[in-house]
Structures are given as structure tokens and as C-alpha cells.
Scaffold this active site. Sequence first.
Site, PDB file in Angstrom:
ATOM      1  N   SER A 127       0.829  -1.211   0.000  1.00 40.16           N
ATOM      2  CA  SER A 127       0.000   0.000   0.000  1.00 40.16           C
ATOM      3  C   SER A 127       0.859   1.254   0.000  1.00 40.16           C
ATOM      4  O   SER A 127       1.963   1.270   0.561  1.00 40.16           O
ATOM      5  CB  SER A 127      -0.865  -0.012   1.259  1.00 40.16           C
ATOM      6  OG  SER A 127      -1.388   1.275   1.507  1.00 40.16           O
ATOM      7  N   TYR A 152      -2.027  -0.515  10.056  1.00 42.61           N
ATOM      8  CA  TYR A 152      -2.275  -1.026   8.700  1.00 42.61           C
ATOM      9  C   TYR A 152      -0.995  -0.907   7.866  1.00 42.61           C
ATOM     10  O   TYR A 152      -0.538  -1.873   7.247  1.00 42.61           O
ATOM     11  CB  TYR A 152      -3.424  -0.243   8.047  1.00 42.61           C
ATOM     12  CG  TYR A 152      -3.585  -0.522   6.576  1.00 42.61           C
ATOM     13  CD1 TYR A 152      -3.937  -1.790   6.122  1.00 42.61           C
ATOM     14  CD2 TYR A 152      -3.373   0.474   5.624  1.00 42.61           C
ATOM     15  CE1 TYR A 152      -4.081  -2.058   4.764  1.00 42.61           C
ATOM     16  CE2 TYR A 152      -3.522   0.217   4.272  1.00 42.61           C
ATOM     17  CZ  TYR A 152      -3.874  -1.047   3.846  1.00 42.61           C
ATOM     18  OH  TYR A 152      -4.006  -1.304   2.502  1.00 42.61           O
TER      19      TYR A 152
HETATM   20  N1  LIG Z   1      -8.476  -0.176  -2.479  1.00 43.91           N
HETATM   21  C1  LIG Z   1      -7.389   0.562  -2.222  1.00 43.91           C
HETATM   22  O1  LIG Z   1      -7.384   1.785  -2.383  1.00 43.91           O
HETATM   23  C2  LIG Z   1      -6.128  -0.092  -1.740  1.00 43.91           C
HETATM   24  C3  LIG Z   1      -4.985   0.721  -1.570  1.00 43.91           C
HETATM   25  C4  LIG Z   1      -3.813   0.137  -1.129  1.00 43.91           C
HETATM   26  C5  LIG Z   1      -3.760  -1.216  -0.872  1.00 43.91           C
HETATM   27  N2  LIG Z   1      -4.879  -1.989  -1.026  1.00 43.91           N
HETATM   28  C6  LIG Z   1      -4.774  -3.422  -0.742  1.00 43.91           C
HETATM   29  O2  LIG Z   1      -5.264  -4.138  -1.857  1.00 43.91           O
HETATM   30  C7  LIG Z   1      -5.877  -5.345  -1.432  1.00 43.91           C
HETATM   31  C8  LIG Z   1      -7.299  -5.426  -1.958  1.00 43.91           C
HETATM   32  O3  LIG Z   1      -8.014  -4.303  -1.473  1.00 43.91           O
HETATM   33  P1  LIG Z   1      -9.542  -4.052  -1.784  1.00 43.91           P
HETATM   34  O4  LIG Z   1      -9.726  -2.582  -1.866  1.00 43.91           O
HETATM   35  O5  LIG Z   1      -9.979  -4.909  -2.908  1.00 43.91           O
HETATM   36  O6  LIG Z   1     -10.193  -4.520  -0.401  1.00 43.91           O
HETATM   37  P2  LIG Z   1     -11.447  -5.443  -0.102  1.00 43.91           P
HETATM   38  O7  LIG Z   1     -11.664  -5.360   1.380  1.00 43.91           O
HETATM   39  O8  LIG Z   1     -12.592  -5.102  -0.989  1.00 43.91           O
HETATM   40  O9  LIG Z   1     -10.923  -6.890  -0.482  1.00 43.91           O
HETATM   41  C9  LIG Z   1     -10.242  -7.740   0.396  1.00 43.91           C
HETATM   42  C10 LIG Z   1     -10.986  -9.066   0.431  1.00 43.91           C
HETATM   43  O10 LIG Z   1     -10.237  -9.946   1.264  1.00 43.91           O
HETATM   44  C11 LIG Z   1     -11.127 -10.667   2.104  1.00 43.91           C
HETATM   45  N3  LIG Z   1     -10.394 -11.003   3.316  1.00 43.91           N
HETATM   46  C12 LIG Z   1      -9.957 -10.150   4.287  1.00 43.91           C
HETATM   47  N4  LIG Z   1      -9.312 -10.816   5.248  1.00 43.91           N
HETATM   48  C13 LIG Z   1      -9.333 -12.127   4.869  1.00 43.91           C
HETATM   49  C14 LIG Z   1      -8.826 -13.311   5.457  1.00 43.91           C
HETATM   50  N5  LIG Z   1      -8.190 -13.289   6.620  1.00 43.91           N
HETATM   51  N6  LIG Z   1      -9.025 -14.492   4.815  1.00 43.91           N
HETATM   52  C15 LIG Z   1      -9.685 -14.520   3.634  1.00 43.91           C
HETATM   53  N7  LIG Z   1     -10.203 -13.435   3.034  1.00 43.91           N
HETATM   54  C16 LIG Z   1     -10.017 -12.252   3.653  1.00 43.91           C
HETATM   55  C17 LIG Z   1     -12.294  -9.737   2.352  1.00 43.91           C
HETATM   56  O11 LIG Z   1     -13.487 -10.456   2.630  1.00 43.91           O
HETATM   57  C18 LIG Z   1     -12.387  -8.961   1.042  1.00 43.91           C
HETATM   58  O12 LIG Z   1     -13.348  -9.525   0.165  1.00 43.91           O
HETATM   59  C19 LIG Z   1      -5.784  -5.340   0.101  1.00 43.91           C
HETATM   60  O13 LIG Z   1      -4.644  -6.068   0.460  1.00 43.91           O
HETATM   61  C20 LIG Z   1      -5.608  -3.876   0.422  1.00 43.91           C
HETATM   62  O14 LIG Z   1      -4.937  -3.706   1.661  1.00 43.91           O
HETATM   63  C21 LIG Z   1      -6.060  -1.455  -1.467  1.00 43.91           C
END
Ligand SMILES: NC(=O)c1ccc[n+]([C@@H]2O[C@H](COP(=O)([O-])OP(=O)(O)OC[C@H]3O[C@@H](n4cnc5c(N)ncnc54)[C@H](O)[C@@H]3O)[C@@H](O)[C@H]2O)c1
Length: 337
Positions: A127, A152
Amino acid sequence: MKKVLVTGSAGFIGSHLSRRLLKEGHRVIGIDNINDYYDPKLKEDRLAELNHENFTFVKTDLEDLDTINQTFNQYRPEIVINLAAQAGVRYSLENPHAYINSNVVGFTNILEACRHYKVEHLIYASSSSVYGANTSKPFSTSDNIDHPLSLYAATKKSNELFAHTYSHLYGLPTTGLRFFTVYGPWGRPDMALFLFTKAIVNDEPIDVFNHGNMMRDFTYVDDIVESITRLTKRPAQSNPDWSGANPDPGSSYAPYKVYNIGNNSPVRLMDFIEAIENKLGKTAKKNFLPLQAGDVPETYANVEDLFRDIDFKPETSIQDGVNKFIDWYLEYYGVKL
Ligand SMILES: NC(=O)c1ccc[n+]([C@@H]2O[C@H](COP(=O)([O-])OP(=O)(O)OC[C@H]3O[C@@H](n4cnc5c(N)ncnc54)[C@H](O)[C@@H]3O)[C@@H](O)[C@H]2O)c1
């Protein structure tokens, strides 16, 4: 065509990515625990869009080592893309253990499974928040990132450290992706674009933090997916110029690489709000507030490495991306303006 295991496949980015990989002809094994951090129905509906003969879904938690091992044993993925995580900066102030469980314990289980089942390439989500207290812009993967501002961010940095260890010890090619504020259709209900759109549609005020003095390098989800799709064809490699005497934090003598994936053009928060107002044809009632604990006022990605290695960088304009999100939002929730 590859067997690709995508964790977090019911999530915002994971569902978009899975759809794209299926379209490219890959076999996709999705893992998600469908937790209730936000509305699980949205996750179920994203999954329903992935109905395809080459898609298999396994509902499990990354912390469940037995099921993770079983899944790797049964499907033998060649590429693993770890997107499952407890996301969100603000929530980490109240629920620190959720971050340790999913992002540290869960990620360790994925690393161990990749090692034992000889996965060809592990790609994982980091991130932009790892840049923490850094103020030198644009943020570069060559910068030191030792000053996180939230748990985080600290768990995401720890993912990069753990990955390097596995690249070094077991030769596992690992690629870490520092995403910069991702947005688009099927987006997350805890993020600004969703919250603002919902509030404006309902004539409710929006919370504008740091009195609007924020900048974000908003990145459209299709650009993230395009970048990841290209990186699946490019396992991390050793950097022949890497030197322990002057260590570059973003690469290594081991097959380890970290990339920024951002739009490389930060947008002022007030301009972002204006893009939403333009599309909705309504003016937001704004509730100006101080900066929230754990938040950073500005993000800005240097994407030179990404462009050099995959000949692509995100460039969707904020108004185009916001328009696409709002079209989806209005249709999905059946809103008539
Ligand atoms: N969306 C953003 O702006 C952003 C920015 C930086 C980093 N990220 C990273 O990108 C990745 C995806 O983000 P996103 O926005 O799609 O988030 P999101 O929350 O929509 O997707 C994450 C998914 O992982 C599942 N999950 C969480 N913990 C889990 C576990 N222990 N076991 C199994 N499933 C689990 C959740 O149910 C969810 O569906 C994450 O790692 C997030 O930290 C996202």
C-alpha cells in the site's frame, strides 16, 4: 495459460482482477472469507459476476492453515496473487488485531504454502500508506519507509519484509504492489468515493478531513488490473546492480521487487469532490474536519520502474473514473436522481 490463485477474490480489486484473468483464458482459484468489515452482499454479488467454468471459489480464511494447504495441494497454483487483507487505515486504530490476524498471520500462511508447493511467482498487495511520514514527492520505491503512521501501514511493510526473506531463503520470486487509493465500479463502501456519493445522493453532509487540504494519487481499478495482468508474465528477478553496500529498498540480489501503482498525478480533495458533484449534478454539503489520526495529507506515486518493466502506467482521468463509478452505483442501488 496458468493456474492462478487469487486471495480476496470477492473483494473490490480481487473481483475485477479475477474477471480479467478468466477473460485472458487462465484458470482462477479464488479464496475469500467474505467477512463483514463491509456489506457481505456486495462481496456475494461480485462473486456472482465471476460465474465461469474456469473459476473455482474456496470460502476460507487465510488464517486457516489446513484449508490453505489443502487448497494449494488440490489445485497446485503456478501464480499466487494475495489481495486478501484487512484494509483501511482508520479501522486499524480500533481493531489492531484484525490486521495482525489477516495481514501478518494470514500472509505467513500464504508464504509457507507458496514455498512448499513451489509456486512460480507470488504477487501481493502492499500500500502507498507504507510511505508514512515521508514528505519527499513523488514517493519512490527507493525511499526508506521506516516511519509508518498506522498499524495497517506497518503490516503492509511487514509483508514486504517477509516476502524478501522468502525470496532470499527459498528463491521464491515475489512482487509487492503499493497501490495508491484505488477506485471504480464495485468499489469499497468504506472509501471516500462511495461515502461521498451515497451522502450526496441522500442530501446528507460529507466529512472533509484536514479541511480539504489533502491530495490523493487516485488510481482507477482497470489500470491496477492491467498492471497486475502484465506483471503475471514477469516474475520478479534478481537485480544484478544491487549492492549491499548501498542497498536499494525496492529490489534485491534475490528475486524480489516492489512497485508503486499510482496515477502519478495527485488530485486535490476539493477537485475530487467537484468531479462527483459534476456527475451527480448536485452540490455536496461539506463538514470540514481536522486530519484523522493515522492519515497522511498527500500521496504521489513515482511509477518509473513500473513503466520501464511493463510498458504501462495508469492514466485514467479522475472525471472519467468517477463517472464510471457513479454509473455503476446508481444502477446497482437502483437510484433515480
Ligand atoms: N483499495 C485501495 O485503495 C487499496 C490501496 C492500497 C492497498 N490496497 C490493498 O489491496 C488489497 C485489496 O483491497 P480491496 O480494496 O480490494 O479490499 P477489499 O476489502 O474489498 O478486499 C479484500 C478481500 O479480502 C477478504 N479477506 C480479508 N481478510 C481475509 C482473510 N483473513 N481471509 C480470507 N479473506 C479475507 C475480504 O473479505 C475482502 O473480500 C488489500 O490487500 C488492500 O490492503 C487497497
